[in-house]
Motif scaffolding. Structure first.
Motif, PDB file in Angstrom:
ATOM      1  N   LEU A 224       8.682  -3.608  -3.715  1.00 22.04           N
ATOM      2  CA  LEU A 224       7.818  -2.760  -4.518  1.00 22.04           C
ATOM      3  C   LEU A 224       7.783  -1.308  -4.053  1.00 22.04           C
ATOM      4  O   LEU A 224       7.550  -0.401  -4.846  1.00 22.04           O
ATOM      5  CB  LEU A 224       6.389  -3.329  -4.542  1.00 22.04           C
ATOM      6  CG  LEU A 224       6.219  -4.644  -5.306  1.00 22.04           C
ATOM      7  CD1 LEU A 224       4.786  -5.128  -5.209  1.00 22.04           C
ATOM      8  CD2 LEU A 224       6.626  -4.476  -6.770  1.00 22.04           C
ATOM      9  N   ARG A 264       3.519  -3.882  -9.425  1.00 21.11           N
ATOM     10  CA  ARG A 264       2.793  -3.129  -8.400  1.00 21.11           C
ATOM     11  C   ARG A 264       1.278  -3.303  -8.552  1.00 21.11           C
ATOM     12  O   ARG A 264       0.551  -3.433  -7.557  1.00 21.11           O
ATOM     13  CB  ARG A 264       3.185  -1.654  -8.487  1.00 21.11           C
ATOM     14  CG  ARG A 264       4.573  -1.387  -7.921  1.00 21.11           C
ATOM     15  CD  ARG A 264       5.059   0.024  -8.185  1.00 21.11           C
ATOM     16  NE  ARG A 264       6.281   0.291  -7.399  1.00 21.11           N
ATOM     17  CZ  ARG A 264       7.138   1.257  -7.650  1.00 21.11           C
ATOM     18  NH1 ARG A 264       6.927   2.075  -8.691  1.00 21.11           N
ATOM     19  NH2 ARG A 264       8.213   1.429  -6.884  1.00 21.11           N
ATOM     20  N   ALA A 267       0.278  -6.867  -7.304  1.00 20.97           N
ATOM     21  CA  ALA A 267       0.312  -6.949  -5.839  1.00 20.97           C
ATOM     22  C   ALA A 267      -0.865  -6.197  -5.231  1.00 20.97           C
ATOM     23  O   ALA A 267      -1.509  -6.682  -4.295  1.00 20.97           O
ATOM     24  CB  ALA A 267       1.633  -6.371  -5.321  1.00 20.97           C
ATOM     25  N   ALA A 268      -1.157  -5.029  -5.769  1.00 17.56           N
ATOM     26  CA  ALA A 268      -2.290  -4.254  -5.259  1.00 17.56           C
ATOM     27  C   ALA A 268      -3.608  -4.972  -5.490  1.00 17.56           C
ATOM     28  O   ALA A 268      -4.490  -4.974  -4.631  1.00 17.56           O
ATOM     29  CB  ALA A 268      -2.305  -2.874  -5.920  1.00 17.56           C
ATOM     30  N   CYS A 286       2.567  -0.960  -2.015  1.00 18.06           N
ATOM     31  CA  CYS A 286       2.863  -1.456  -3.361  1.00 18.06           C
ATOM     32  C   CYS A 286       3.697  -0.489  -4.183  1.00 18.06           C
ATOM     33  O   CYS A 286       3.966  -0.742  -5.362  1.00 18.06           O
ATOM     34  CB  CYS A 286       1.554  -1.775  -4.099  1.00 18.06           C
ATOM     35  SG  CYS A 286       0.624  -3.126  -3.346  1.00 18.06           S
ATOM     36  N   THR A 342       5.722  -9.913  -2.343  1.00 16.75           N
ATOM     37  CA  THR A 342       4.785  -9.804  -3.452  1.00 16.75           C
ATOM     38  C   THR A 342       5.078 -10.814  -4.548  1.00 16.75           C
ATOM     39  O   THR A 342       4.186 -11.206  -5.283  1.00 16.75           O
ATOM     40  CB  THR A 342       4.856  -8.391  -4.041  1.00 16.75           C
ATOM     41  OG1 THR A 342       6.228  -8.062  -4.270  1.00 16.75           O
ATOM     42  CG2 THR A 342       4.236  -7.378  -3.106  1.00 16.75           C
TER      43      THR A 342
END
Length: 353
Positions: A224, A264, A267-268, A286, A342
């Motif tokens: 990422l 992204r 994952a964040a 990320c 991720t």
């Protein structure tokens, strides 16, 4: 005022209990039990079987003589069994006689079957939105709203959103101060930040079955923070940039850049909820580069800033609720195992209704 909650067989139990508790607490705080008189309306006499093996004793049935109703809400049946035609017939007759009416979660299907929603803007649980669009193409379905008010009509997202709606109706009837008191007591937001897109772990369902595109997607999920331009991803897939972008969009229903953003964000979200890592570090890990960029992307896509998301969804473990699991997660973040990235977070992430 009389609030009637129609509970069809198999009703989602919280569709009934959630709003009822909000109205009851508001009446209790007012010191006036008659402020909200909540009744459960059944389709047959006797007990109504709900989800979670709960049973409700209906106060009345749709076959009893009519009584005045101020607010009429319809609970949803998550099984989508065949609709008893008597239910939409009763709704079509009674809805025009009430001050306001609406649905909780999939209760919107009963209102739609009654012909009460044509041309109206409505919402429902994000997981059921496509079915609602397909079954009733004359509706305007917005599946990113917690609830929608369209004149006297109210529709909500999944289950707990019925409580958000009930709280909004309390505020409408008796003012913000009472609604805020009830919200604080019930440990709720007076107005929940963001929309339903905060809750759907949809990315895993968008993985292509085409090996070349899937390879590029897997590269995104594992890298990422890297350069994830279309040119780079096309090279990973062994395709020309133009053909890659065309095939990717056709198969995934997203542009390559849209998929990268979604990966992204997911994952964040997971790191915000499950770790104590600083926001700036999460932004870099990320692939956002910096916190300001992550904040703009979150607000544009989720309608909520990263810090507010963390406050709303932070795991009890992230606050030290269990020292051993928290320590183990921190260790995994500091020293990730091969191929544990991720992508694994996205595939294992559950959905919140």
């Amino acid at each position: 005022m009389r609030v009637v909650i129609l509970a069809p067989p198999g009703v989602q139990s919280l569709d009934v209990v959630g709003p009822a508790e909000v109205f009851w607490e508001a009446a209790r705080r007012l010191g006036d039990p008659s402020a909200y008189e909540v009744q459960i309306m059944g389709t047959t006499a006797g007990a109504v079987c709900g989800t979670g093996s709960l049973r409700f004793l209906s106060d009345r049935t749709i076959y009893d003589p009519d009584e005045p109703i101020d607010t009429l809400l319809v609970g949803g049946d998550p099984s989508f069994d065949e609709v008893d035609p008597a239910v939409p017939a009763w709704l079509a007759r009674r809805a025009p006689t009430v001050r306001r009416y609406g649905s909780v979660c999939t209760g919107v299907f009963f209102l739609a079957a009654a012909g009460l929603l044509d041309g109206r803007r409505v919402t429902t649980h994000w997981e059921c939105a496509d079915k609602l669009r397909n079954d009733f193409p004359n509706l305007v379905v917005d599946d990113n709203q917690i609830f929608i008010r369209d004149g006297s009509l109210c529709t909500t997202a999944g289950v707990t959103a019925g409580m958000d709606l009930a709280l909004a109706l309390v505020e409408e009837d008796f003012g913000r101060e009472l609604a805020l008191i009830v919200a604080r007591y019930m440990v709720m937001f007076l107005k929940r930040p963001g929309g339903q897109s905060q809750f759907s772990a949809h990315l895993a369902a968008q993985m292509s079955t085409r090996s070349q595109i899937q390879e590029a997607q897997e590269y995104v999920l594992e890298n990422l923070a890297a350069d994830l331009s279309v040119d780079v991803l096309a090279q990973r897939a062994g395709m020309s940039t133009r053909n890659f972008a065309r095939v990717f969009r056709r198969d995934v229903k997203l542009t390559p850049a849209g998929f990268v953003d979604a990966a992204r964000i997911d994952a964040a979200r997971r790191m915000l909820a499950d770790t104590k890592l600083p926001l700036q570090r999460i932004a870099r890990a990320c692939g956002f580069g910096n916190l300001n960029t992550m904040r703009r992307v979150f607000i544009r896509n989720l309608g909520v800033a990263p810090l507010d998301y963390r406050k709303s969804f932070r795991s009890a473990y992230a606050d030290g609720g269990s020292a051993e699991p928290a320590a183990r997660r921190q260790s995994e973040i500091a020293s990730p195992k091969p191929r544990r990235g991720t992508k694994d977070l996205l595939m294992s992430e559950g959905t919140v209704r």
